[in-house]
Design a protein around this motif. Sequence first.
Motif, mmCIF file in Angstrom:
data_model
loop_
_atom_site.group_PDB
_atom_site.id
_atom_site.type_symbol
_atom_site.label_atom_id
_atom_site.label_comp_id
_atom_site.label_asym_id
_atom_site.label_seq_id
_atom_site.Cartn_x
_atom_site.Cartn_y
_atom_site.Cartn_z
ATOM 1 N N SER A 211 5.409 -0.866 -9.486
ATOM 2 C CA SER A 211 5.035 -1.841 -8.472
ATOM 3 C C SER A 211 3.820 -1.338 -7.696
ATOM 4 C CB SER A 211 6.205 -2.132 -7.535
ATOM 5 O OG SER A 211 6.757 -0.924 -7.086
ATOM 6 N N ASP A 212 3.649 -0.027 -7.643
ATOM 7 C CA ASP A 212 2.518 0.465 -6.862
ATOM 8 C C ASP A 212 2.105 1.885 -7.294
ATOM 9 O OD1 ASP A 212 0.587 0.583 -4.964
ATOM 10 O OD2 ASP A 212 1.941 1.152 -3.337
ATOM 11 N N HIS A 213 2.866 2.896 -6.803
ATOM 12 C CA HIS A 213 2.481 4.292 -6.984
ATOM 13 C C HIS A 213 2.215 4.656 -8.452
ATOM 14 C CE1 HIS A 213 2.255 8.513 -6.074
ATOM 15 N NE2 HIS A 213 3.317 8.812 -6.810
ATOM 16 N N ARG A 214 3.052 4.130 -9.370
ATOM 17 C CA ARG A 214 2.920 4.496 -10.778
ATOM 18 C C ARG A 214 1.547 4.143 -11.336
ATOM 19 N NH1 ARG A 214 7.391 3.827 -15.660
ATOM 20 N NH2 ARG A 214 5.978 4.480 -17.309
ATOM 21 N N MET A 215 0.890 3.181 -10.674
ATOM 22 C CA MET A 215 -0.430 2.778 -11.175
ATOM 23 C C MET A 215 -1.430 3.926 -11.211
ATOM 24 S SD MET A 215 -1.270 -1.000 -9.891
ATOM 25 C CE MET A 215 -2.726 -0.978 -10.915
ATOM 26 N N ILE A 216 -1.208 4.969 -10.405
ATOM 27 C CA ILE A 216 -2.187 6.072 -10.417
ATOM 28 C C ILE A 216 -2.260 6.743 -11.792
ATOM 29 C CG2 ILE A 216 -2.047 6.511 -7.921
ATOM 30 C CD1 ILE A 216 -0.419 9.045 -8.534
ATOM 31 N N LEU A 217 -1.195 6.559 -12.593
ATOM 32 C CA LEU A 217 -1.237 7.115 -13.957
ATOM 33 C C LEU A 217 -2.274 6.413 -14.824
ATOM 34 C CD1 LEU A 217 2.598 7.429 -14.548
ATOM 35 C CD2 LEU A 217 1.003 9.345 -14.415
ATOM 36 N N ASN A 218 -2.748 5.260 -14.337
ATOM 37 C CA ASN A 218 -3.761 4.526 -15.106
ATOM 38 C C ASN A 218 -5.179 4.998 -14.791
ATOM 39 O OD1 ASN A 218 -1.798 2.938 -16.281
ATOM 40 N ND2 ASN A 218 -1.790 1.528 -14.547
ATOM 41 N N PHE A 219 -5.302 6.115 -14.096
ATOM 42 C CA PHE A 219 -6.628 6.655 -13.788
ATOM 43 C C PHE A 219 -7.443 6.781 -15.093
ATOM 44 C CE2 PHE A 219 -9.375 10.474 -12.991
ATOM 45 C CZ PHE A 219 -10.227 9.839 -12.102
ATOM 46 N N VAL A 304 -8.014 2.712 -10.071
ATOM 47 C CA VAL A 304 -7.502 3.973 -9.554
ATOM 48 C C VAL A 304 -8.705 4.885 -9.369
ATOM 49 C CG1 VAL A 304 -5.892 5.873 -9.903
ATOM 50 C CG2 VAL A 304 -5.430 3.632 -10.951
ATOM 51 N N VAL A 305 -8.874 5.371 -8.152
ATOM 52 C CA VAL A 305 -9.990 6.272 -7.860
ATOM 53 C C VAL A 305 -9.444 7.507 -7.131
ATOM 54 C CG1 VAL A 305 -11.832 4.529 -7.834
ATOM 55 C CG2 VAL A 305 -10.478 4.917 -5.767
ATOM 56 N N LEU A 306 -10.313 8.501 -6.967
ATOM 57 C CA LEU A 306 -9.879 9.727 -6.286
ATOM 58 C C LEU A 306 -10.573 9.856 -4.932
ATOM 59 C CD1 LEU A 306 -9.988 12.554 -9.021
ATOM 60 C CD2 LEU A 306 -8.197 10.854 -8.602
ATOM 61 N N ALA A 312 -5.173 10.652 -5.781
ATOM 62 C CA ALA A 312 -5.562 9.349 -6.337
ATOM 63 C C ALA A 312 -5.065 8.227 -5.436
ATOM 64 C CB ALA A 312 -4.948 9.199 -7.726
ATOM 65 N N TYR A 313 -5.806 7.143 -5.415
ATOM 66 C CA TYR A 313 -5.307 5.938 -4.748
ATOM 67 C C TYR A 313 -5.774 4.704 -5.515
ATOM 68 C CZ TYR A 313 -9.955 5.408 -2.510
ATOM 69 O OH TYR A 313 -11.295 5.249 -2.279
ATOM 70 N N VAL A 314 -5.109 3.589 -5.232
ATOM 71 C CA VAL A 314 -5.413 2.343 -5.947
ATOM 72 C C VAL A 314 -6.161 1.424 -4.989
ATOM 73 C CG1 VAL A 314 -4.378 0.356 -7.135
ATOM 74 C CG2 VAL A 314 -3.273 2.595 -7.270
ATOM 75 N N THR A 315 -7.216 0.815 -5.488
ATOM 76 C CA THR A 315 -7.950 -0.130 -4.639
ATOM 77 C C THR A 315 -8.376 -1.363 -5.431
ATOM 78 O OG1 THR A 315 -9.875 -0.450 -3.219
ATOM 79 C CG2 THR A 315 -10.143 1.112 -5.013
ATOM 80 N N ALA A 316 -8.361 -2.500 -4.733
ATOM 81 C CA ALA A 316 -8.847 -3.722 -5.375
ATOM 82 C C ALA A 316 -10.183 -4.104 -4.759
ATOM 83 C CB ALA A 316 -7.830 -4.843 -5.163
ATOM 84 N N ASP A 317 -10.584 -3.281 -3.794
ATOM 85 C CA ASP A 317 -11.771 -3.618 -3.026
ATOM 86 C C ASP A 317 -13.006 -2.975 -3.652
ATOM 87 O OD1 ASP A 317 -13.107 -4.744 -1.022
ATOM 88 O OD2 ASP A 317 -12.514 -3.290 0.533
#
Length: 333
Positions: A211-219, A304-306, A312-317
Amino acid sequence: MMSLGLQIQNCLLVTDENVGALYQADLEKAFESAGGSFHSIILPPGESTKSPRQLERIYEFALSTGITRSTPVVALGGGVIGDIAGFAAATLLRGLPLVHVPTTLVAQVDSSIGGKTGLNHSTGKNLIGSFYQPRMVCADFDTLRTLSDREWTSGMAEVIKHALILDINFFRWIEEHIDGIVARDYKLVPAFVACAAAIKCEVVSADEFESDHRMILNFGHTFGHALERSLGFKSITHGEAVAIGMKAALHLSVLLGNKIELDRIFSVLSSIPVPSIPDSISIDNLCLSMTTDKKRTALRLRFVVLSGIGKAYVTADVPTESVSEAWRRALAR
Ligand SMILES: NC(=O)c1ccc[n+]([C@@H]2O[C@H](COP(=O)([O-])OP(=O)(O)OC[C@H]3O[C@@H](n4cnc5c(N)ncnc54)[C@H](O)[C@@H]3O)[C@@H](O)[C@H]2O)c1
Ligand SMILES: [Zn+2]
């Protein structure tokens, strides 16, 4: 398997031709000596095996052997076998116990952990699938010895990714040992496979259904998948595409204002040889290809950026121009 209450008679073994030729006989002996047995189906190697057609073959074969709801499915192989056998296990008779025996670096540190299973559709990768946790993952480091150098370095991309997103100490360790890792010093394997696998476990335990945190694996993966798709899943491995994708994601991190030690990270990433990307693959097409990635939300892509090594964090911006510029820098165009 017995200690988990799993039966060891009449299991369903799924493997591919390469892995089957190398390890099926050993596994068979091990099962026999414990009083177990399996029926095996051997699929062709390669990404194209993650198809509805091959899934249908598994269904036909499994149902012809008289499986019951307690028949374990044993997936012996890399991520391709793990993903398709996992999906078959999730769906046959509404769910059979699944055991992963991962034999590639990618599979040992990544795909066998976390319960994602699935196959590809003609319109995209991993578009059909389910979350289905294995009952057991049994990784034998010795199987990594027979991997090709290309599969080895491709797997390193996922190992480095795990360090970059969450663990600066592990990244330092990789920096110190990078020559030995590239040279396949097997004394180092238990340490780095266990560490990379533990990071994956930690992330998926916190957010099993992405739902959220796991997305960082998509770096590196939103970029990497676009490359794989543009190259028709040929001429580049997933890990190579992720290595280039991580370079783009790192440039994007900087373009978004993060202070990243690019040279330091690139000197580690440069140990992964990658094929050159032909000029016929344009930046515009790569950007377009990203918008068909299933990890987008509504109309906006999430990246996913650093903000630093291990953070790592996820951003849509993300402005579209920054994405093109990140591609340009990563491909040095
Ligand atoms: N489920 C997940 O969370 C997840 C995560 C990452 C990747 N994946 C998927 O995993 C797949 C990639 O996995 P992969 O890199 O393991 O590829 P793979 O399964 O295609 O294996 C790569 C090649 O190595 C061969 N091979 C496997 N083990 C071997 C061994 N021990 N010795 C010699 N040869 C061996 C295989 O036959 C194949 O030709 C992709 O489909 C990707 O989408 C899934
Ligand atoms: Zn990956």
